[in-house]
Design a protein around this motif. Structure first.
Motif, PDB file in Angstrom:
ATOM      1  N   PRO A  12      25.165  -0.511  -0.616  1.00  0.00           N
ATOM      2  CA  PRO A  12      24.086   0.441  -0.895  1.00  0.00           C
ATOM      3  C   PRO A  12      23.629   0.260  -2.341  1.00  0.00           C
ATOM      4  O   PRO A  12      24.439  -0.046  -3.221  1.00  0.00           O
ATOM      5  CB  PRO A  12      24.738   1.813  -0.690  1.00  0.00           C
ATOM      6  N   VAL A  13      22.366   0.456  -2.600  1.00  0.00           N
ATOM      7  CA  VAL A  13      21.840   0.230  -3.942  1.00  0.00           C
ATOM      8  C   VAL A  13      20.646   1.147  -4.180  1.00  0.00           C
ATOM      9  O   VAL A  13      19.947   1.538  -3.232  1.00  0.00           O
ATOM     10  CB  VAL A  13      21.442  -1.255  -4.115  1.00  0.00           C
ATOM     11  N   VAL A  14      20.436   1.516  -5.450  1.00  0.00           N
ATOM     12  CA  VAL A  14      19.252   2.274  -5.841  1.00  0.00           C
ATOM     13  C   VAL A  14      18.323   1.321  -6.582  1.00  0.00           C
ATOM     14  O   VAL A  14      18.745   0.607  -7.503  1.00  0.00           O
ATOM     15  CB  VAL A  14      19.615   3.469  -6.750  1.00  0.00           C
ATOM     16  N   VAL A  15      17.053   1.287  -6.180  1.00  0.00           N
ATOM     17  CA  VAL A  15      16.077   0.408  -6.824  1.00  0.00           C
ATOM     18  C   VAL A  15      14.890   1.231  -7.312  1.00  0.00           C
ATOM     19  O   VAL A  15      14.623   2.330  -6.816  1.00  0.00           O
ATOM     20  CB  VAL A  15      15.587  -0.689  -5.852  1.00  0.00           C
ATOM     21  N   ARG A  16      14.210   0.685  -8.306  1.00  0.00           N
ATOM     22  CA  ARG A  16      12.995   1.306  -8.828  1.00  0.00           C
ATOM     23  C   ARG A  16      11.795   0.454  -8.419  1.00  0.00           C
ATOM     24  O   ARG A  16      11.859  -0.782  -8.479  1.00  0.00           O
ATOM     25  CB  ARG A  16      13.053   1.434 -10.344  1.00  0.00           C
ATOM     26  N   VAL A  17      10.719   1.092  -8.006  1.00  0.00           N
ATOM     27  CA  VAL A  17       9.486   0.378  -7.683  1.00  0.00           C
ATOM     28  C   VAL A  17       8.768   0.081  -8.993  1.00  0.00           C
ATOM     29  O   VAL A  17       8.298   0.990  -9.685  1.00  0.00           O
ATOM     30  CB  VAL A  17       8.585   1.215  -6.758  1.00  0.00           C
ATOM     31  N   GLU A  18       8.692  -1.198  -9.358  1.00  0.00           N
ATOM     32  CA  GLU A  18       8.051  -1.594 -10.611  1.00  0.00           C
ATOM     33  C   GLU A  18       6.562  -1.846 -10.423  1.00  0.00           C
ATOM     34  O   GLU A  18       5.746  -1.524 -11.303  1.00  0.00           O
ATOM     35  CB  GLU A  18       8.726  -2.856 -11.160  1.00  0.00           C
ATOM     36  N   SER A  19       6.198  -2.448  -9.284  1.00  0.00           N
ATOM     37  CA  SER A  19       4.783  -2.711  -9.025  1.00  0.00           C
ATOM     38  C   SER A  19       4.555  -2.887  -7.537  1.00  0.00           C
ATOM     39  O   SER A  19       5.489  -3.211  -6.796  1.00  0.00           O
ATOM     40  CB  SER A  19       4.299  -3.960  -9.779  1.00  0.00           C
ATOM     41  N   VAL A  56       0.836  -1.210   0.000  1.00  0.00           N
ATOM     42  CA  VAL A  56       0.000   0.000   0.000  1.00  0.00           C
ATOM     43  C   VAL A  56       0.869   1.258   0.000  1.00  0.00           C
ATOM     44  O   VAL A  56       0.593   2.227  -0.725  1.00  0.00           O
ATOM     45  CB  VAL A  56      -0.956  -0.012   1.205  1.00  0.00           C
ATOM     46  N   LEU A  57       1.917   1.258   0.803  1.00  0.00           N
ATOM     47  CA  LEU A  57       2.780   2.434   0.885  1.00  0.00           C
ATOM     48  C   LEU A  57       3.555   2.685  -0.398  1.00  0.00           C
ATOM     49  O   LEU A  57       3.792   3.838  -0.784  1.00  0.00           O
ATOM     50  CB  LEU A  57       3.757   2.291   2.050  1.00  0.00           C
ATOM     51  N   LEU A  58       3.970   1.606  -1.075  1.00  0.00           N
ATOM     52  CA  LEU A  58       4.753   1.780  -2.294  1.00  0.00           C
ATOM     53  C   LEU A  58       3.895   1.983  -3.533  1.00  0.00           C
ATOM     54  O   LEU A  58       4.418   2.354  -4.589  1.00  0.00           O
ATOM     55  CB  LEU A  58       5.679   0.579  -2.508  1.00  0.00           C
ATOM     56  N   GLY A  59       2.580   1.762  -3.408  1.00  0.00           N
ATOM     57  CA  GLY A  59       1.692   1.973  -4.551  1.00  0.00           C
ATOM     58  C   GLY A  59       1.853   3.345  -5.194  1.00  0.00           C
ATOM     59  O   GLY A  59       2.022   3.454  -6.418  1.00  0.00           O
ATOM     60  N   PRO A  60       1.835   4.438  -4.399  1.00  0.00           N
ATOM     61  CA  PRO A  60       2.000   5.772  -5.005  1.00  0.00           C
ATOM     62  C   PRO A  60       3.412   6.040  -5.527  1.00  0.00           C
ATOM     63  O   PRO A  60       3.643   7.073  -6.163  1.00  0.00           O
ATOM     64  CB  PRO A  60       1.685   6.726  -3.835  1.00  0.00           C
ATOM     65  N   LEU A  61       4.363   5.134  -5.234  1.00  0.00           N
ATOM     66  CA  LEU A  61       5.756   5.372  -5.609  1.00  0.00           C
ATOM     67  C   LEU A  61       6.207   4.513  -6.781  1.00  0.00           C
ATOM     68  O   LEU A  61       7.405   4.432  -7.066  1.00  0.00           O
ATOM     69  CB  LEU A  61       6.664   5.112  -4.407  1.00  0.00           C
ATOM     70  N   VAL A  62       5.269   3.844  -7.480  1.00  0.00           N
ATOM     71  CA  VAL A  62       5.633   3.051  -8.651  1.00  0.00           C
ATOM     72  C   VAL A  62       6.341   3.952  -9.659  1.00  0.00           C
ATOM     73  O   VAL A  62       5.914   5.080  -9.922  1.00  0.00           O
ATOM     74  CB  VAL A  62       4.391   2.386  -9.268  1.00  0.00           C
ATOM     75  N   SER A  63       7.445   3.459 -10.193  1.00  0.00           N
ATOM     76  CA  SER A  63       8.337   4.146 -11.137  1.00  0.00           C
ATOM     77  C   SER A  63       9.329   5.072 -10.456  1.00  0.00           C
ATOM     78  O   SER A  63      10.212   5.627 -11.120  1.00  0.00           O
ATOM     79  CB  SER A  63       7.560   4.932 -12.205  1.00  0.00           C
ATOM     80  N   GLU A  64       9.221   5.240  -9.140  1.00  0.00           N
ATOM     81  CA  GLU A  64      10.183   6.101  -8.449  1.00  0.00           C
ATOM     82  C   GLU A  64      11.395   5.279  -7.997  1.00  0.00           C
ATOM     83  O   GLU A  64      11.343   4.055  -7.864  1.00  0.00           O
ATOM     84  CB  GLU A  64       9.522   6.779  -7.247  1.00  0.00           C
ATOM     85  N   GLU A  65      12.496   5.983  -7.747  1.00  0.00           N
ATOM     86  CA  GLU A  65      13.745   5.360  -7.348  1.00  0.00           C
ATOM     87  C   GLU A  65      14.024   5.638  -5.876  1.00  0.00           C
ATOM     88  O   GLU A  65      13.858   6.766  -5.412  1.00  0.00           O
ATOM     89  CB  GLU A  65      14.896   5.878  -8.226  1.00  0.00           C
TER      90      GLU A  65
END
Length: 513
Positions: free
Chosen positions: A484-491, A429-438
């Motif tokens: 450390p790593v940067v990830v993208r929220v895909e879904s 639920v929390l990551l839903g609005p952040l799809v496509s964000e890094e």
């Protein structure tokens, strides 16, 4: 990164139907059968009057206090601590320096063996906690009312009287009796920690810290060790309308308080051994190959763990502020798996077991300090009471022991699945609005996928804001443990309670090593 979306949290009314569905899937009991609830209400209405001959020692003059998270109502334990004068410390049992009186809610005084409420507690085994409430082992009329050690009211309790020497070692003259107590204050971890930190703590809290640290040291000296992994917790807003995920470092006050509980569990196991009847909490020793694997992980993370240093000695040297700490602590949890219970003194298991200790504590140990929330504690307590009173353990206790390990395992499985499911749901639920964000994170688990080129890895990435743990597959060079790593929220799918991340690049944040 969209900070506003994270800080707003998840609305409680959005989560409610998903949580209800999760409870149904896991068959989490919510309501109590009418006959069990009626028994609980009748038990809550009874009175306990020491003056009229009730078989209890009257300890209401002692200033017991409780220490729990803010807002707790199911209060199992209260404590009173004091130093022992030199004149009191001699005798056959050695020189005592401290006395610990630990009052535990007397749940057996409210639950009739063989009754409807007793049967329901065996079906549940544990209290299950979730973001929208608790689903209790006992009805709230008992667990948050008549049986709870709430402040400023008289309560029946089982009081453990334990003495320690100057090094914090438990002496043999352990006593357990039914009592009446009256807690003077309901303390919480945060406020107690602030008092300890700013120097305003009174004698009782200073003794808590002093005894707690002695017991921590004694545990390490025995070869036991615990490494606190930062807790991924669901935090609820004051009005209850929203939830968010946070990472919380345990406070020293929590560990000091936990040591009183562990002390009592060790005392209980001693009495069970003497009685020849008992039920112990067990945890097998870590396998040599697992310790060696963890040693290699530590080296890869930049920790200096020499071959001559044991795990227990090494973890005392780790700086929790290092960014690699979370990765090491997560890996270390794999050492100690497979906790269970061992019953003995029964027709099925007549002999006291050998080698049935709890390896993380490095001692024989029994659960007796949380009977409002854990079924097995009521039985362990009754065994100790019977031994100290010089009488036979009640048949209703002995008859139940062999089934308890299985009942507790089933209850734990449900509770753990619900806890994990609620976190997975909130993450989605929390990551839903952040799809496509890094987002920035750190790799806390990593292993090769076995692909043809050997250059891929699957990993768990811990994000700091929101405090999410999620699986990711990517280039092995970017998913080294502790990196450390940067990830993208895909879904992010609340219905399936799943989150999909992809690796963007190694983070530019420097690693400390």
């Amino acid at each position: 990164m969209s900070k506003r979306a994270v800080q707003a949290g998840a609305a409680a009314d959005v989560l409610a139907p998903y949580l209800e569905q999760l409870r149904a899937e896991l068959e989490i009991p919510v309501d109590y059968p009418a006959d069990a609830l009626a028994e609980a209400e009748a038990a809550a209405a009874q009175t306990f009057d020491v003056a009229q001959g009730d078989a209890r020692q009257d300890l209401r003059d002692l200033p017991f206090v409780t220490l729990d998270p803010v807002g707790s109502r199911d209060l199992d334990q209260a404590f009173f601590l004091r130093r022992v004068e030199a004149a009191e410390g001699g005798g056959a049992h050695g020189a005592a320096a401290y006395e610990v009186l630990y009052a535990i809610a007397d749940v057996a005084a409210f639950v009739e063996p063989g009754g409807a409420l007793d049967a329901e507690t065996h079906r549940r085994a544990l209290t299950v906690y979730g973001p929208d409430g608790r689903f209790g082992l006992h009805p709230a009329v008992l667990s948050e009312g008549a049986a709870s050690l709430l402040p400023d009211v008289d309560r029946p309790a089982v009081v453990w009287r334990m003495r320690l020497d100057a090094s914090g070692e438990l002496l043999d003259d352990i006593d357990v009796r039914r009592s009446m107590v009256r807690s003077r204050a309901q303390l919480d971890y945060g406020s107690v920690q602030r008092q300890l930190d700013d120097g305003s703590a009174g004698e009782l809290l200073l003794l808590l810290a002093e005894i707690g640290q002695l017991r921590i040291d004694a545990q390490f000296d025995r070869g036991g060790a615990t490494l606190e992994v930062p807790d991924q917790e669901i935090e609820r807003s004051e009005d209850g309308s929203r939830y968010r995920l946070v990472l919380r470092e345990p406070l020293a006050s929590e560990e000091f308080n936990a040591q009183l509980s562990l002390l009592t569990g060790i005392a209980a196991a001693r009495l069970h051994r003497r009685a020849g009847v008992g039920i112990w909490r067990t945890l097998d020793e870590a396998r040599v190959e697992d310790v060696e694997r963890l040693r290699r992980v530590a080296t890869a993370l930049g920790f200096d763990w020499s071959p001559s240093t044991s795990y227990a000695e090494f973890v005392r040297t780790i700086d929790p502020s290092r960014p690699e700490y979370a990765a090491f602590a997560t890996e270390a949890t794999r050492l100690f798996r497979g906790a269970g219970y061992a019953a003995f003194g029964t027709p099925e298991n007549p002999d006291v077991p050998s080698g049935a200790s709890h390896s993380a504590i490095a001692a024989e140990y029994a659960h007796v300090t949380a009977p409002l929330r854990r079924l097995v504690d009521r039985y362990g307590t009754e065994i100790a009471l019977a031994y100290c009173a010089g009488r036979e353990v009640p048949s209703w206790v002995v008859d139940a022991l062999d089934a308890l390990p299985g009942e507790m395992a089933d209850g734990s499985q449900r509770a753990n699945a619900y806890e994990r499911g609620t976190v997975d749901l909130l993450e989605a639920v929390l990551l839903g609005p952040l799809v496509s964000e890094e987002l920035d994170g750190i790799v806390v688990e990593s292993s090769p996928t076995g692909g043809a080129d050997g250059r891929r890895a699957k990993a768990t990435v811990l994000l700091r804001d929101p405090a999410v743990r999620a699986r990711v597959v990517g280039d092995a060079s970017a998913l080294e443990l502790g990196a450390p790593v940067v990830v993208r929220v895909e879904s992010a799918d609340p219905d399936k309670r799943t989150v999909t991340l992809s690796v963007v690049s190694p983070s530019q944040a420097p690693r400390r090593g």
